[in-house]
Design a protein around this motif. Structure first.
Motif, short mmCIF file in Angstrom:
data_model
loop_
_atom_site.label_atom_id
_atom_site.label_comp_id
_atom_site.label_asym_id
_atom_site.label_seq_id
_atom_site.Cartn_x
_atom_site.Cartn_y
_atom_site.Cartn_z
N LYS A 176 0.85 -1.18 0.00
CA LYS A 176 0.00 0.00 0.00
C LYS A 176 0.89 1.24 0.00
O LYS A 176 1.95 1.26 0.63
CB LYS A 176 -0.90 0.04 1.24
CG LYS A 176 -1.85 -1.14 1.40
CD LYS A 176 -2.93 -1.16 0.34
CE LYS A 176 -3.91 -2.30 0.59
NZ LYS A 176 -4.94 -2.39 -0.48
N THR A 177 0.47 2.28 -0.71
CA THR A 177 1.22 3.53 -0.74
C THR A 177 0.31 4.68 -0.32
O THR A 177 -0.91 4.52 -0.21
CB THR A 177 1.78 3.81 -2.16
OG1 THR A 177 0.68 3.84 -3.09
CG2 THR A 177 2.76 2.72 -2.57
N LEU B 176 12.24 6.74 -3.52
CA LEU B 176 11.49 6.69 -2.27
C LEU B 176 11.52 8.03 -1.53
O LEU B 176 10.58 8.36 -0.80
CB LEU B 176 12.04 5.59 -1.36
CG LEU B 176 11.83 4.15 -1.83
CD1 LEU B 176 12.49 3.17 -0.88
CD2 LEU B 176 10.35 3.83 -1.98
N GLU B 177 12.58 8.81 -1.71
CA GLU B 177 12.69 10.09 -1.03
C GLU B 177 11.90 11.19 -1.72
O GLU B 177 11.73 12.27 -1.17
CB GLU B 177 14.16 10.50 -0.91
CG GLU B 177 14.95 9.66 0.09
CD GLU B 177 16.40 10.07 0.19
OE1 GLU B 177 16.91 10.70 -0.77
OE2 GLU B 177 17.03 9.79 1.22
N HIS B 178 11.39 10.93 -2.94
CA HIS B 178 10.61 11.94 -3.65
C HIS B 178 9.23 12.06 -3.01
O HIS B 178 8.60 11.05 -2.68
CB HIS B 178 10.46 11.55 -5.13
CG HIS B 178 10.00 12.68 -5.99
ND1 HIS B 178 8.67 13.04 -6.08
CD2 HIS B 178 10.69 13.53 -6.79
CE1 HIS B 178 8.55 14.07 -6.90
NE2 HIS B 178 9.76 14.39 -7.35
N PRO B 179 8.73 13.27 -2.82
CA PRO B 179 7.44 13.44 -2.12
C PRO B 179 6.25 12.82 -2.86
O PRO B 179 5.21 12.58 -2.25
CB PRO B 179 7.30 14.97 -2.01
CG PRO B 179 8.24 15.52 -3.02
CD PRO B 179 9.36 14.56 -3.14
N ARG B 180 6.38 12.55 -4.17
CA ARG B 180 5.27 11.98 -4.92
C ARG B 180 5.39 10.48 -5.11
O ARG B 180 4.63 9.89 -5.88
CB ARG B 180 5.15 12.67 -6.29
CG ARG B 180 4.87 14.17 -6.20
CD ARG B 180 4.69 14.79 -7.56
NE ARG B 180 3.53 14.24 -8.26
CZ ARG B 180 3.17 14.58 -9.50
NH1 ARG B 180 3.90 15.49 -10.16
NH2 ARG B 180 2.12 14.04 -10.06
N GLY C 46 4.73 8.20 -2.92
CA GLY C 46 3.75 7.47 -2.13
C GLY C 46 4.35 6.83 -0.90
O GLY C 46 3.63 6.23 -0.09
N ALA C 47 5.67 6.91 -0.74
CA ALA C 47 6.35 6.39 0.45
C ALA C 47 6.49 7.55 1.43
O ALA C 47 7.45 8.30 1.39
CB ALA C 47 7.70 5.81 0.09
#
Length: 425
Positions: free
Chosen positions: A59-60, A150-154, A156-157
């Motif tokens: 799930k994200t 994963l560190e990108h705000p879009r 979903g993490a």
């Protein structure tokens, strides 16, 4: 996980997988009764005669895991002889080994249920690439791309960004003195607080390059319900949430205490005092280690065979006069407690004035200003005795005879005349 073998191994080894190459698949179809189900992934690892298989559900964003879906996957795993079901979401477990979603325990007799938060996956990726290392340069580049994604705000993490809908009503009830053990928001808030401590541990460990974990007793690890019960009792009776995190190589766990009534956060660490030297010398030993700490840090001293709280003073006063921490010079100092208090945010989400950000800032600032500079006292090793230098001797003392030790004497004959050298009197 299959492309970067060190990263895949770091994730599945704690779950009991053998040390073999990973095979990964997506949306493998299964039949459960009349239903057709498609788990998000399947991981298989084999070495020799042993095979290990796990189903994966992902799930994200703000999507939460669903109990019915997980129970269906557990039934599939049991019918297929698989080892476990792994879930990945932004939900953070309140403690190691505790799943954020409650399922029928009868389904867990033959199949295990594990959970990874996206924060934990990111933590493992950074630890592997930056600190443990990846042997193959191409695999290291792939892992770096996963970290960047994963560190990108879009992506979903997301990080832990909400204390839940029960936070504001519970905080107001604590302030008004109306909170009771039957309050429905109480279990939710205590679980979120433990999740916050776990998130703070992952975040600090990612920056330090080590595995930082919440500090729990053996009883709490074996029975997570004890921890939840203790937090609820403390919150109802005194309006306080507390916990601790363990950082490898530090003098002691870093404790965090949140007082909802006063709106203050206190971070503290306890250090054993030296066991030798004068009392002010022991205080100066601590002050030298806190030379870069802020002046508003509070220092408490406790003595052996003493009851009640000991002497306490701000660091600025201790620097000027170490004797302010010595109440009785005849009693040896036993330990020091270093603490710092900061204001607590009240908002349930993230951003300026939020509770989550105020706790994270308090923990990281206290570690950087105080904890990382402290070292435990150790006694100096015993030294060998210096050899005694032999004094020079005269030839007249080489003999053991008493006469030779008394010095040269002049012999006199019976008539009172001096005897010649060598003549017997």
């Amino acid at each position: 996980m299959s492309a970067v073998k060190e990263f895949g191994r770091a994730l599945v080894q704690p779950l009991g997988a053998p040390a073999g190459a990973l095979q990964t698949f997506i949306e493998v179809p299964f039949s459960l009764g009349e239903r057709r189900l498609y788990p998000d992934g399947l991981i298989r690892c084999a070495r020799g005669q042993r095979s290990w298989t796990a189903l994966v559900e992902v799930k994200t964003g703000t999507n939460e895991l669903q109990r019915d879906q997980l129970e269906a996957y557990l039934e599939i795993a049991r019918s297929q002889g698989y080892d476990c079901v792994i879930t990945i979401s932004n939900e953070i477990s309140p403690a190691a080994g505790v799943h954020p979603t409650t399922v029928d325990k009868r389904l867990l007799k033959k199949v295990a249920l594990h959970h990874w938060s996206w924060s934990q996956v990111l933590h493992e990726a950074v630890m592997q690439k930056e600190h443990r290392g990846v042997a193959d340069p191409d695999q290291a580049w792939i892992l770096g791309e996963l970290i960047r994604y994963l560190e990108h705000p879009r992506s979903g993490a997301l990080e832990l960004d909400d204390m839940g809908p029960g936070w504001v009503p519970l905080r107001e009830a604590v302030t008004a003195g109306t909170l009771r053990a039957s309050d429905k928001a109480l279990p939710q808030v205590t679980a979120r607080f433990d999740a916050l401590l776990r998130f703070a541990s992952l975040r600090l460990g990612r920056n330090l390059g080590t595995d930082v974990t919440p500090a729990l007793s053996r009883r709490e690890l074996s029975d997570p319900g004890l921890r939840a019960q203790a937090l609820s009792s403390s919150l109802v009776s005194s309006g306080v949430l507390d916990g601790a995190i363990r950082i490898p190589g530090t003098v002691a766990p870093l404790t965090i205490e949140v007082d909802l009534r006063s709106g203050r956060i206190t971070c503290a660490v306890e250090v054993e005092a030296p066991k030798e030297g004068r009392q002010t010398t022991r205080v100066n030993w601590l002050v030298r280690q806190l030379k870069s700490a802020p002046e508003d840090v509070r220092v408490e001293a406790s003595s052996v065979r003493s009851r009640g709280p000991g002497a306490v003073a701000l660091l600025r006063a201790v620097r000027e006069d170490p004797s302010v921490l010595v109440e009785d010079p005849q009693r040896d100092l036993k330990a020091f407690r270093i603490a710092r208090t900061s204001p607590m945010g009240s908002k349930r989400g993230r951003g300026r004035g939020s509770f989550i950000d105020s706790v994270l800032a308090a923990v990281e600032d206290f570690y950087g200003d105080v904890v990382q500079h402290l070292k435990a006292w150790s006694a100096a090793p015993p030294r060998l005795r210096e050899p005694v230098e032999e004094l020079p001797t005269h030839s007249a003392l080489d003999s053991n005879a008493l006469s030779s030790q008394d010095g040269a004497e002049v012999a006199v004959d019976g008539a009172g005349d001096l005897a010649a050298p060598g003549q017997t009197v």
